[in-house]
Design an enzyme around this catalytic site. Structure first.
Site, PDB file in Angstrom:
ATOM      1  N   LYS A 131       0.941  -1.235  -0.037  1.00 17.73           N
ATOM      2  CA  LYS A 131       0.058   0.078  -0.054  1.00 17.73           C
ATOM      3  C   LYS A 131       0.853   1.091  -0.055  1.00 17.73           C
ATOM      4  O   LYS A 131       1.853   1.148   0.522  1.00 17.73           O
ATOM      5  CB  LYS A 131      -0.879   0.089   1.313  1.00 17.73           C
ATOM      6  N   ARG A 154     -10.727 -10.997   1.799  1.00 17.72           N
ATOM      7  CA  ARG A 154     -11.627 -12.076   1.252  1.00 17.72           C
ATOM      8  C   ARG A 154     -10.978 -13.315   1.245  1.00 17.72           C
ATOM      9  O   ARG A 154     -11.638 -14.570   1.207  1.00 17.72           O
ATOM     10  CB  ARG A 154     -12.191 -11.541  -0.303  1.00 17.72           C
TER      11      ARG A 154
HETATM   12  N1  BES Z   1      -8.124  -3.516   4.373  1.00 19.90           N
HETATM   13  C1  BES Z   1      -8.382  -3.075   2.958  1.00 19.90           C
HETATM   14  C2  BES Z   1      -9.482  -2.307   2.973  1.00 19.90           C
HETATM   15  C3  BES Z   1      -9.691  -0.922   3.775  1.00 19.90           C
HETATM   16  C4  BES Z   1      -9.698   0.399   3.232  1.00 19.90           C
HETATM   17  C5  BES Z   1     -10.180  -1.030   5.312  1.00 19.90           C
HETATM   18  C6  BES Z   1      -9.874   1.265   3.768  1.00 19.90           C
HETATM   19  C7  BES Z   1     -10.179   0.332   5.864  1.00 19.90           C
HETATM   20  C8  BES Z   1     -10.184   1.425   5.345  1.00 19.90           C
HETATM   21  C9  BES Z   1      -8.711  -4.127   2.188  1.00 19.90           C
HETATM   22  O1  BES Z   1      -7.853  -5.391   2.486  1.00 19.90           O
HETATM   23  C10 BES Z   1      -7.981  -3.877   0.769  1.00 19.90           C
HETATM   24  O2  BES Z   1      -6.964  -3.165   0.642  1.00 19.90           O
HETATM   25  N2  BES Z   1      -8.922  -3.588  -0.396  1.00 19.90           N
HETATM   26  C11 BES Z   1      -8.414  -3.112  -1.412  1.00 19.90           C
HETATM   27  C12 BES Z   1      -8.836  -4.233  -2.477  1.00 19.90           C
HETATM   28  C13 BES Z   1      -8.399  -4.184  -4.041  1.00 19.90           C
HETATM   29  C14 BES Z   1      -6.915  -4.591  -3.974  1.00 19.90           C
HETATM   30  C15 BES Z   1      -9.076  -5.011  -4.789  1.00 19.90           C
HETATM   31  C16 BES Z   1      -9.301  -1.815  -1.812  1.00 19.90           C
HETATM   32  O3  BES Z   1     -10.289  -1.850  -1.321  1.00 19.90           O
HETATM   33  O4  BES Z   1      -8.490  -1.191  -2.305  1.00 19.90           O
HETATM   34 ZN    ZN Z   2      -5.483  -5.344   1.609  1.00 14.80          ZN
END
Ligand code: BES
Ligand code: ZN
Ligand code: ZN
Length: 506
Positions: A286, A360
């Site tokens: 990230k 997921r």
């Molecule tokens: N933990 C994150 C989602 C999240 C975002 C939680 C903001 C709390 C606040 C999740 O694991 C994630 O990174 N999701 C990605 C998915 C994508 C790679 C398909 C996202 O939502 O960008």
């Molecule tokens: Zn994630």
């Protein structure tokens, strides 16, 4: 380093005796602060003496009774309290639970800020269909307990001195009921505070094994059986999706199972919570700005564990099981890669398109385990699953995805009542297309960046079979900057009050 016992149940037990019901008339009770509410247009109390006190605020031009209006009267005549605080709650017709939660929170914050020690609330009775005396009492008790909390575990100087006793006046008729309401509100709200503690806890102090022990410790005194599955058990159960996500971390993955099993029951409900103790994104690292708050990525796990503890303590009559997969998602030489294919516990293979879509993956194994072990009548998962859900609904509303209309409806209703708001989202069958993989049964991310929250929900539905199921995406409301009257910056504890209300009404 803090020991687990330093923080678990710190508030949980403290809170247990917070609210006391007084049945003698408030005018004769000595306190630092007597708290009343007032409406813009109508009386809020049937008791003429209390209404007369509330009306005194209306003598001042700066007070109209609007939501957010406050007036403090010093040394009020005819009452033993040193101060009377009157809080505006708007028009009587539109007053609701949340308005009263906020009002009670404001009163508690004022007491905390001025280092006063005692306060007494007078519960209003509106001529309004949305809210009866019972609901008003419950809401004010919730607002008061939740506002009396700060996460200051890591501060050397503890400036927060929680109020030790919060008084509520109830006449003799209402006292018995008020006591039961207080007990219930404290059980559920201390669950919320426990979840806040867990979510706000820094990620170096809640890596999976430690967090698992902490949950087990918190569950110890309740009618719950706790089992913690370690790496060996996870392998035996073929949870390769969980193993893949945690492969980059030096912390072992864990799965906590909490089981509340009354002697007789006719329904089994399983709750599953996403427990990523830190989500760096893995190899798909990230960016700095998005990573900073990723200690919150176990908020689903925290809410599920705390809801189980609260419901068990409240004596819930059905079997209730919490399945809580815990991992840390880190990049390293041993981490899983985009392109890897893993076999989930269900036997379905998943191509990893993005290692940051890890929630997921662990839920796939968690949901399969829950269904195969417990054959539940109903399953609800809660997860900080997608940024996409935050884009769709903002920071204060969770998304609900369900194959069962009645269950989704109940979640939305409970969301309105608890103000842990939920909005029902679609799961169109044709969007399943998005998750097609050329090489495995399914891919963990969609083909494009659209409908990310829906794609994630559809992915989960591949692992729930025919069991009535709902998924609640709490990526928005799990963590906050503290813009609320009864919630400070950090974990919000969102989901605990919601889940308890949902299961109580199933
Ligand atoms: N933990 C994150 C989602 C999240 C975002 C939680 C903001 C709390 C606040 C999740 O694991 C994630 O990174 N999701 C990605 C998915 C994508 C790679 C398909 C996202 O939502 O960008
Ligand atoms: Zn994630
Ligand atoms: Zn995540």
């Amino acid at each position: 380093m803090l020991r687990i016992s330093d923080f678990v149940l710190r508030i949980y037990y403290l809170g247990a005796l917070l609210i006391k019901i007084r049945t003698d008339h408030p005018a004769g009770i000595k306190t630092d602060l007597l708290v009343l509410v007032a409406c813009e247009d109508q009386a809020a109390y049937l008791d003429p003496q209390l209404q007369e006190l509330a009306d005194r605020a209306h003598d001042w031009p700066e007070f109209a009774g609007k939501s957010g209006d406050e007036l403090l009267i010093y040394e009020p005549q005819g009452v033993k309290s040193k101060r009377v605080l009157v809080l505006g709650v708007g028009k009587a017709d539109s007053a609701d639970r949340e308005e009263l939660r906020k009002a009670a929170g404001r009163a508690v914050n004022r007491v905390l800020k001025s280092s006063l020690t005692s306060l007494l609330f007078c519960i209003p009775e509106f001529k309004n269909e949305n809210i009866d005396r019972r609901a008003a009492a419950e809401a004010m008790m919730e607002g008061a307990v939740l506002a009396n909390y700060r996460f200051d575990l890591y501060k050397k100087e503890k400036r927060h001195k929680p109020i030790k006793t919060i008084l509520f006046y109830a006449d003799a008729d209402f006292a018995g009921r008020a006591r039961r309401l207080a007990e219930h509100a404290e059980i559920v709200c201390t669950g919320t505070l426990l979840a806040r503690d867990w979510v706000s806890m820094p990620p170096n102090d809640k890596r999976p094994a430690r967090f698992a022990r902490s949950i087990a410790k918190a569950a110890e005194k309740e009618p719950l059986e706790t089992v913690v599955l370690d790496t060996g058990d996870l392998k035996k159960n073929r949870m390769h999706a969980m193993m893949a996500v945690s492969a980059g971390s030096s912390s072992r993955p864990q799965m906590v199972v909490l089981d509340h099993r009354p002697r007789e029951y006719d329904k089994t409900v399983v709750l599953v919570g996403k427990g990523v103790t830190f989500d760096a994104g893995g190899i798909n690292l990230k960016p700095a700005g998005s990573m900073e708050s990723m200690k919150q990525d176990m908020a689903g796990a925290a809410a599920v564990a705390a809801a189980l503890i609260s419901a068990a303590r409240a004596g819930y009559g059905q079997r209730l099981v919490g399945v809580i997969p815990l991992v840390e998602n880190m990049p390293s030489g041993s981490a899983c890669r985009p392109g890897d294919i893993v076999k989930t516990a269900s036997g379905k293979t998943v191509e990893i398109g993005n290692t940051d879509a890890e929630g997921r993956m662990i839920l796939a194994d968690g949901l399969h385990y829950a269904i195969s072990q417990y054959n539940p009548d109903m399953i609800i998962d809660m997860a900080t699953l997608t940024g996409s859900c935050v884009v769709a609904l903002g920071e204060n509303i969770a998304g609900v995805f369900s194959t069962d209309e009645a269950l989704a409806g109940q979640i939305v209703v409970s969301g309105g009542k608890t103000h842990e708001r939920c909005w029902s989202m679609p799961m169109p069958e044709d969007y399943r297309e998005l998750l097609k993989s050329d090489f495995a049964d399914i891919k963990n991310v969609g083909k494009n960046r659209y409908a990310g929250a829906i794609a994630a929900a559809l992915f989960l539905s591949e692992f729930t079979g025919k069991t009535p199921w709902a998924h609640i995406d709490i990526a928005g409301p799990a963590y906050g900057s503290g813009g609320s009257d009864y919630c400070q910056p950090g974990g919000t504890g969102f989901g605990v009050r919601l889940l308890v209300d949902v299961i109580e009404n199933l």
